[in-house]
Design a protein around this motif. Structure first.
Motif, short mmCIF file in Angstrom:
data_model
loop_
_atom_site.label_atom_id
_atom_site.label_comp_id
_atom_site.label_asym_id
_atom_site.label_seq_id
_atom_site.Cartn_x
_atom_site.Cartn_y
_atom_site.Cartn_z
N GLY A 26 2.75 24.47 31.09
CA GLY A 26 3.88 24.85 32.00
C GLY A 26 4.57 24.88 32.03
N ARG A 27 5.02 25.95 30.73
CA ARG A 27 6.51 25.78 30.70
C ARG A 27 6.89 27.20 31.32
N ASN A 28 5.91 28.39 32.21
CA ASN A 28 6.63 29.22 32.10
C ASN A 28 6.49 29.13 33.81
N LEU A 29 5.44 28.91 34.29
CA LEU A 29 5.87 27.99 36.19
C LEU A 29 7.14 26.76 36.11
N THR A 30 7.62 26.46 35.57
CA THR A 30 8.77 25.53 35.52
C THR A 30 9.63 26.51 35.48
N GLU A 31 9.69 27.02 34.66
CA GLU A 31 10.91 28.26 34.52
C GLU A 31 11.02 29.20 35.83
N ILE A 32 10.31 29.68 36.27
CA ILE A 32 10.05 30.02 38.19
C ILE A 32 10.49 29.31 38.32
N THR A 33 10.23 28.55 39.36
CA THR A 33 10.60 27.12 39.67
C THR A 33 11.95 26.84 39.54
N GLN A 34 12.16 26.46 38.45
CA GLN A 34 14.18 26.61 38.56
C GLN A 34 14.68 27.68 38.66
N VAL A 35 14.18 28.97 38.18
CA VAL A 35 15.25 30.17 38.72
C VAL A 35 15.59 30.43 39.63
N SER A 36 14.31 30.75 40.43
CA SER A 36 13.99 31.15 42.21
C SER A 36 14.36 29.78 43.04
N GLY A 37 14.40 28.61 42.68
CA GLY A 37 14.06 27.62 43.74
C GLY A 37 13.44 27.78 44.59
N ALA A 38 11.98 28.14 44.40
CA ALA A 38 11.14 28.06 45.12
C ALA A 38 10.35 27.08 44.66
N ARG A 39 9.14 26.15 45.90
CA ARG A 39 8.11 25.65 45.20
C ARG A 39 6.74 26.06 45.03
N ILE A 40 6.13 26.38 43.88
CA ILE A 40 5.02 26.64 43.98
C ILE A 40 3.47 25.82 43.91
N LYS A 41 3.05 26.29 44.24
CA LYS A 41 1.60 25.50 44.26
C LYS A 41 0.21 26.62 43.79
N ILE A 42 -0.28 26.20 42.97
CA ILE A 42 -1.36 27.29 42.35
C ILE A 42 -2.90 26.17 42.68
N SER A 43 -4.07 26.69 43.00
CA SER A 43 -5.14 26.36 43.66
C SER A 43 -5.69 25.72 42.30
N ASP A 44 -6.77 25.37 42.82
CA ASP A 44 -7.82 24.87 41.90
C ASP A 44 -8.95 25.79 40.63
N ARG A 45 -9.59 25.49 39.88
CA ARG A 45 -10.47 26.78 39.68
C ARG A 45 -11.37 26.74 40.91
N GLY A 46 -11.61 27.81 40.78
CA GLY A 46 -12.84 28.51 41.65
C GLY A 46 -12.21 28.17 43.34
N ASP A 47 -11.21 27.62 43.69
CA ASP A 47 -10.51 28.03 44.85
C ASP A 47 -9.95 29.37 45.17
N PHE A 48 -10.53 30.04 45.52
CA PHE A 48 -10.35 32.18 46.04
C PHE A 48 -9.79 32.20 46.79
N LEU A 49 -8.85 33.10 47.30
CA LEU A 49 -8.63 33.76 47.84
C LEU A 49 -9.67 34.41 48.33
N SER A 50 -10.32 34.08 50.16
CA SER A 50 -12.10 35.15 50.45
C SER A 50 -12.32 36.29 50.70
N GLY A 51 -13.40 36.04 49.46
CA GLY A 51 -14.25 37.32 49.26
C GLY A 51 -13.88 38.53 48.38
N THR A 52 -12.58 37.25 47.32
CA THR A 52 -11.83 37.64 46.54
C THR A 52 -12.71 36.66 44.69
N SER A 53 -12.12 37.02 43.30
CA SER A 53 -11.85 36.46 42.69
C SER A 53 -10.94 35.90 42.06
#
Length: 329
Positions: A272-299
């Motif tokens: 989770g090192r990269n995700l932690t870095e992005i969160t700390q540097v940007s100040g934004a909260r980031i949530k990634i969907s579970d495996r298999g939970d895709f945008l509609s009509g995409t992978s």
């Protein structure tokens, strides 16, 4: 929601409607002039305006008599993840078209409360040189617009982060009737400005403006007509003037972008090192969907970024760079 390629949306001019506009304008001397007005919508909202095969936008043009054009699905207003709608024609045609568009978006993107009218924010794009006329001497004009329309109006300063950007955002907050009255007043004022009329242009005139950010297609932008976090001047109903600072407590919104499943690993990083870095540097909260939970009509997995607009842009840029580094290899 299905959103066809916006390149199909630049429809031909249609004859003006014969029926008079139901809207009351401060002046109708400008109805014969060819005017235009631009405003922002999320990519999902743009899809709703276009409709399947362009059916919705064609109906809107036929019913209003105005011409409706959109920026392409990767052409966002600098510093945002929002596309641009440009409505052109006579002032009464423009008002009819915008009212129809906003009514449609309110029904589809807002949960209606039977007891109160839905409140939303609409961001108009106005050339910097025309904003003075809207503000007026000592803010007299904009205050009169607020008293007349009962909408809150906020005008951003010119964003120094994007050299060459000569437009500012005018945010209208309120219910549909309040917003439409404010638009009517603002459009009448702009029609008096020869520089504004002569600046008639294409929906996306920012080809020479460079800005960092993820250029994927946002899946959701919440809330619709989200509030930008800029150092703007807010003119409230009480007539007071206040400052919105881009610091802790700034207005927040959420953007969901798609990242290919095979690239999620580089976004997260080992442990989770990269995700932690992005969160700390940007100040934004980031949530990634579970495996298999895709945008509609995409992978593509859903990556939801929440925070002030500047934090979201920083996070999007960092994610884009991580993905690009893998794609290049």
């Amino acid at each position: 929601m299905e959103s066809p390629d916006s390149r199909q949306t630049s429809s031909a001019e249609v004859p003006p409607m014969r029926s008079p506009s139901p809207l009351s304008s401060p002046t109708r001397e400008n109805t014969a002039k060819n005017l235009y007005l631009r405003f922002l919508v999320s990519n999902a909202e743009a899809g709703s305006v276009i409709g399947k095969g362009g059916s919705a936008i064609n109906d809107l043009q036929t019913e209003s008599g105005a011409r409706i054009q959109l920026s392409r699905n990767n052409e966002f207003f600098p510093g945002t993840s929002d596309r641009i709608i440009m409505v052109s024609g006579a002032s009464n045609e423009i008002l009819r078209a915008i009212e129809s568009i906003l009514s449609k978006l309110l029904k589809e993107f807002y949960v209606e409360d039977e007891e109160t009218d839905p409140q939303s924010k609409l961001r108009l794009i106005v050339p910097n040189g025309s904003c003075g006329g809207i503000i007026g001497k000592g803010g007299a004009t904009i205050k009169s617009f607020i008293e007349d329309s009962h909408a809150n109006i906020k005008i951003s300063p010119q964003d120094i982060n994007f050299p060459g950007l000569n437009d500012r955002l005018v945010t209208l907050s309120g219910n549909l009737d309040e917003q439409m009255r404010a638009i009517d007043l603002i459009l009448s004022k702009l029609a008096e400005d020869p520089n504004y009329i002569n600046s008639f242009t294409v929906p996306y005139p920012y080809a020479g403006v460079c800005f960092a950010g993820f250029h994927g297609v946002p899946y959701v932008f919440m809330p619709p007509f989200g509030t930008a976090a800029y150092h703007g001047t807010n003119y409230g109903m009480n007539g007071n003037v206040g400052k919105y600072q881009n610091i802790k407590g700034s207005p927040t919104s959420s953007v969901t972008i798609g990242v290919a499943d095979e690239h999620i690993g580089v976004v997260v990083g080992r442990g989770g090192r990269n995700l932690t870095e992005i969160t700390q540097v940007s100040g934004a909260r980031i949530k990634i969907s579970d495996r298999g939970d895709f945008l509609s009509g995409t992978s593509e997995r859903k990556v939801t970024i929440t925070g002030p607009q500047r934090a979201i842009r920083a996070a999007e840029s960092m994610i884009s760079q991580k993905v690009a580094s893998v794609s290049e290899r």
